[in-house]
Design an enzyme around this catalytic site. Structure first.
Site, PDB file in Angstrom:
ATOM      1  N   TYR A 197       0.832  -1.205   0.000  1.00 14.58           N
ATOM      2  CA  TYR A 197       0.000   0.000   0.000  1.00 14.58           C
ATOM      3  C   TYR A 197       0.866   1.255   0.000  1.00 14.58           C
ATOM      4  CZ  TYR A 197      -4.091  -2.884   1.215  1.00 14.58           C
ATOM      5  OH  TYR A 197      -5.093  -3.815   1.235  1.00 14.58           O
ATOM      6  N   LEU A 221     -18.249  -0.817  -0.639  1.00 18.88           N
ATOM      7  CA  LEU A 221     -18.951   0.168  -1.470  1.00 18.88           C
ATOM      8  C   LEU A 221     -18.644  -0.004  -2.953  1.00 18.88           C
ATOM      9  CD1 LEU A 221     -18.599   3.400   0.714  1.00 18.88           C
ATOM     10  CD2 LEU A 221     -20.499   1.782   0.588  1.00 18.88           C
ATOM     11  N   GLY A 222     -18.108  -1.157  -3.320  1.00 18.14           N
ATOM     12  CA  GLY A 222     -17.848  -1.406  -4.738  1.00 18.14           C
ATOM     13  C   GLY A 222     -16.892  -0.399  -5.345  1.00 18.14           C
ATOM     14  N   GLY A 248     -16.516   2.614  -4.533  1.00 21.83           N
ATOM     15  CA  GLY A 248     -17.117   3.946  -4.561  1.00 21.83           C
ATOM     16  C   GLY A 248     -18.408   4.008  -5.352  1.00 21.83           C
TER      17      GLY A 248
END
Length: 351
Positions: free
Chosen positions: A58, A213-214, A216
């Site tokens: 990340y 949330l997929g 966004g």
């Protein structure tokens, strides 16, 4: 915030949300600067969150560095999870990717340094590779548990057959058990229901659910703008690419208007309720880039969908389970009908 254990095979107590920190840092060219990342972290902990999820890859290692700084004062009160496989270097050398014992050892040592800690609560194997034998990986993880450098080993983004085989092999060999799985799951991505979630429930594994949330999509923001992960990364994002996804978005927005909440809160509340009904104790990984997004997620903690609202979202987002599930469902229905008729008749159902 409520708490649960990380599956039935551990006593590790975790909050009902995990804080995903993929946005902490700017090593990918987009993300969250240190000041706002610290505010997000502090507010999450103040709300009762104790589960922090990061990875060596990340933001090219910046996420681990920031998380290590933020958790330092309360290290033993927090549950820290990180990952290895891909590596922190955007251009890694040959031996610095994959799940071989060499990369495992070096990656964990480097993560411990960036995180400024002497142990990791949960180490996720980030992805499967096509080369490393599963017994080599399990032996390496067992060594790290024995050394106290990690407490639990778990698999992220692995297919169910690999996880179940690894779990059995670890059990019969007396090695550190596979403690959990991490999978993508949301109203627009429910394919984990085919194999992964039933497997996790059967084996008692902990489950964390990324991208609730997929990417966004389920916030509704992409109906007005492309700003966000879609424009910055164009990766790990869902779009309204099918009639079903459009119908899901329409329903989420309509329910949000009915209850006076945001679409993001409705979508997150559905994932939490779905996990409860599936008995997987799945923990959504929330990944806010801004404080306002964190507040939106936290608002979902107080949203209780009605049965009608839940069922509507469940029905509209349902997936085809495919083979062998369809055939098995038909057979089970016939079996149950045969058993019901056998109370005063033959003990064995007739198909």
């Amino acid at each position: 915030m409520r708490y649960t254990t990380f599956g039935r095979r551990t006593g590790l107590r975790i909050s009902q949300y995990a804080l995903g920190t993929g946005n902490f840092g700017t090593g990918w060219g987009a993300g969250t600067e240190r000041g706002e990342a610290k505010t997000i972290f502090d507010r999450f902990v103040e709300a009762g969150g104790n589960f922090i999820d990061t990875a060596d890859t990340y933001q090219a290692g910046q996420s681990e560095q920031l998380v290590g700084e933020f958790i330092h004062a309360d290290r033993d009160d927090l549950v820290l999870a990180t990952k290895f496989t891909v590596g922190a270097n955007p251009d890694p050398k040959l031996s610095r990717t994959g799940n071989a014992r060499k990369n495992l050892r070096v990656s964990v040592e480097e993560s411990l340094t960036r995180l400024d800690t002497d142990y990791i609560d949960v180490l996720w194997v980030h992805y499967p590779d096509a080369l490393t034998p599963i017994d080599e990986l399990l032996r390496g993880l067992d060594d790290l548990v024995t050394q106290g450098k990690i407490l639990y080993a778990a698999f992220s983004n692995f297919p169910a057959w690999r996880v179940s085989r690894a779990s059995l092999l670890a059990e019969v060999s007396g090695w550190a058990p596979v403690a959990g799985i991490q999978v993508e799951y949301s109203l627009v991505e429910r394919t984990a229901e085919r194999e992964l979630l039933p497997m996790a429930e059967a084996l008692g594994l902990g489950v964390t659910l990324w991208s609730p949330l997929g990417g966004g999509l389920l916030t509704g923001k992409y109906r007005q703008s492309q700003d966000g992960r879609l424009s910055d990364w164009n990766n790990l994002v869902h779009t309204e690419s099918s009639e079903q996804k459009t119908a899901i978005m329409d329903a989420v927005i309509e329910i949000a208007e009915q209850v006076g909440r945001t679409p993001a809160q409705v979508a997150t509340a559905w994932v939490s309720e779905r996990s409860r009904r599936l008995a997987t104790t799945g923990v959504p990984i929330i990944g806010p880039r801004h404080v306002a997004q964190l507040d939106d997620y936290l608002g979902a903690l107080t949203l209780a969908l009605t049965d009608e609202q839940y069922d509507r979202l469940d029905e509209i987002s349902t997936i085809d389970l495919g083979i062998p599930h369809q055939a098995n469902t038909k057979a089970l229905n016939r079996l149950q009908g045969g058993l019901a008729e056998s109370v005063d008749g033959p003990a064995v159902p007739v198909f």
